[in-house]
Design a protein around this motif. Sequence first.
Motif, PDB file in Angstrom:
ATOM      1  N   ARG A 142      -5.985   0.768  -2.947  1.00 50.59           N
ATOM      2  CA  ARG A 142      -4.676   0.985  -3.559  1.00 50.59           C
ATOM      3  C   ARG A 142      -4.498   0.095  -4.802  1.00 50.59           C
ATOM      4  NH1 ARG A 142      -0.096   1.838   1.171  1.00 50.59           N
ATOM      5  NH2 ARG A 142      -0.958   3.795   1.989  1.00 50.59           N
ATOM      6  N   SER A 161       0.535  -3.428  -0.255  1.00 48.87           N
ATOM      7  CA  SER A 161       0.328  -2.418  -1.296  1.00 48.87           C
ATOM      8  C   SER A 161       1.636  -1.769  -1.722  1.00 48.87           C
ATOM      9  CB  SER A 161      -0.682  -1.368  -0.832  1.00 48.87           C
ATOM     10  OG  SER A 161      -0.268  -0.743   0.359  1.00 48.87           O
ATOM     11  N   ASP A 162       2.602  -1.644  -0.812  1.00 51.19           N
ATOM     12  CA  ASP A 162       3.928  -1.176  -1.224  1.00 51.19           C
ATOM     13  C   ASP A 162       4.595  -2.213  -2.125  1.00 51.19           C
ATOM     14  OD1 ASP A 162       3.600   1.138   0.169  1.00 51.19           O
ATOM     15  OD2 ASP A 162       5.261   0.826   1.559  1.00 51.19           O
ATOM     16  N   GLU A 211       5.609  -1.768  -6.293  1.00 47.85           N
ATOM     17  CA  GLU A 211       6.922  -2.019  -6.893  1.00 47.85           C
ATOM     18  C   GLU A 211       6.847  -3.121  -7.947  1.00 47.85           C
ATOM     19  OE1 GLU A 211       9.797  -0.439  -6.710  1.00 47.85           O
ATOM     20  OE2 GLU A 211       8.876   1.069  -5.413  1.00 47.85           O
ATOM     21  N   ASP A 236      -0.953  -2.349   4.278  1.00 41.88           N
ATOM     22  CA  ASP A 236       0.090  -1.341   4.099  1.00 41.88           C
ATOM     23  C   ASP A 236       1.319  -1.964   3.450  1.00 41.88           C
ATOM     24  OD1 ASP A 236       1.388   1.054   4.215  1.00 41.88           O
ATOM     25  OD2 ASP A 236       1.665   1.061   6.379  1.00 41.88           O
ATOM     26  N   LEU A 266       6.742   2.683  -6.661  1.00 43.64           N
ATOM     27  CA  LEU A 266       5.851   3.320  -5.704  1.00 43.64           C
ATOM     28  C   LEU A 266       5.406   4.687  -6.221  1.00 43.64           C
ATOM     29  CD1 LEU A 266       4.688   2.617  -2.909  1.00 43.64           C
ATOM     30  CD2 LEU A 266       6.588   3.867  -1.877  1.00 43.64           C
ATOM     31  N   ALA A 272       0.365   6.770  -2.262  1.00 40.21           N
ATOM     32  CA  ALA A 272       0.819   5.792  -1.280  1.00 40.21           C
ATOM     33  C   ALA A 272       2.220   6.085  -0.755  1.00 40.21           C
ATOM     34  CB  ALA A 272       0.776   4.391  -1.895  1.00 40.21           C
ATOM     35  N   HIS A 273       2.993   6.890  -1.489  1.00 44.36           N
ATOM     36  CA  HIS A 273       4.380   7.140  -1.079  1.00 44.36           C
ATOM     37  C   HIS A 273       4.468   8.291  -0.084  1.00 44.36           C
ATOM     38  CE1 HIS A 273       4.454  10.761  -3.534  1.00 44.36           C
ATOM     39  NE2 HIS A 273       4.036  10.066  -4.573  1.00 44.36           N
TER      40      HIS A 273
END
Length: 374
Positions: free
Chosen positions: A122, A263-264, A268, A260, A273, A291-292
């Motif tokens: 990611r 990476s979010d 941002e 997880d 995202l 990823a979203h």
Amino acid sequence: MTSAQRDVATPGAGTAGRRYRLGVLDGDGIGPEIVPAAMRVVDAALRAAGAPGVAWVPLPFGRAAIDEFGTPVPDVTLTTLAELDGWVLGPHDSASYPEPHRSRLTPGGAIRRHFDLFANIRPARAFEGARAIVAGTDLVVVRENTEGFYADRNTRAGTGEFMPTADVAIAHGIVTRPGVARVAHTAFDLARRRRNRVTIVHKANVLRLTSGLFRDVCREVAEDYPDVAVDDYHIDAMTVHLLRRADEFDVIVTENMFGDILSDLTAEIAGSLGIAGSLNASHERAMAQAAHGAAPDIAGRGIANPAAVMLSGAMLLDWLGARHGDDPLRRAAHLAVAGVERTICDGTATPDLGGMAGTGEFADAVVAVISRLH
């Protein structure tokens, strides 16, 4: 373990000029809007790079597949995917599925497990005009994708969650030496193609055995890469470092749940995202997947940001190009990324990035930019 076994994009004999077959799984929510937009960009990039076009193979998936086949991932989908070079997976909205599907393994998780897609790669890159929190951010989170505390991935059969009584819930996290080693090699190989630095993220001060094993195996793998600098941080400290100085990190390797979450966060920090591309890969197969999620609240309104799945498609092209020694395919991947980046930089953006462009308008702009880059 050989270098060919370590690398998720194992280089092969040059096959430039080959026409690849890629699966298309539109998914739910905004999926049927953003996935076709990504296909347009992939096609445009291949044309601009002088590469043969791909053969797109639509397959049933998600709620539409439940209605037709009684399952979100029909056997025909899994059988066909195994015959393809790769595929693009749209988001799924499993929370809205009727029971018993809502309570079962998510359709994306089912595909990841079936094909043992152990590395989730990611990137988080701040594009000019994307309102990044930390300007200059350009890092990649390499997330172990099959173990840890995620109950839908960490066992061969059953799940890692159970309730001995109605008032007690238990989850077990699985960390294995082979599982850590293969994702660590992926991270270090990637770092060699970037800026030669890997950061290991763990919680070994508390989870001494499980997270400690993850850290220690990553350190052992690092000995095979004396040219790559290595450091490590506890997960809680890492969130602070990223918010203040994300631009100083290169490749971050971590376990499933931490990856997880991080990476979010890094998406941002880089702007949204909506620009978070992602690739799930093994040694043999790769799946592009933004990823979203499915964003059902804006589905059908034509305002969803397709940039993340466009960038995911570019990652798939690059993976295939590396695996098959196909330089035109890798050139196409570069053009697709450049097209998205320059479109945003030029001021054409969807509402999540502060712009006014719709999904189709943004795709039109990216295709136009790619044609000019050529």
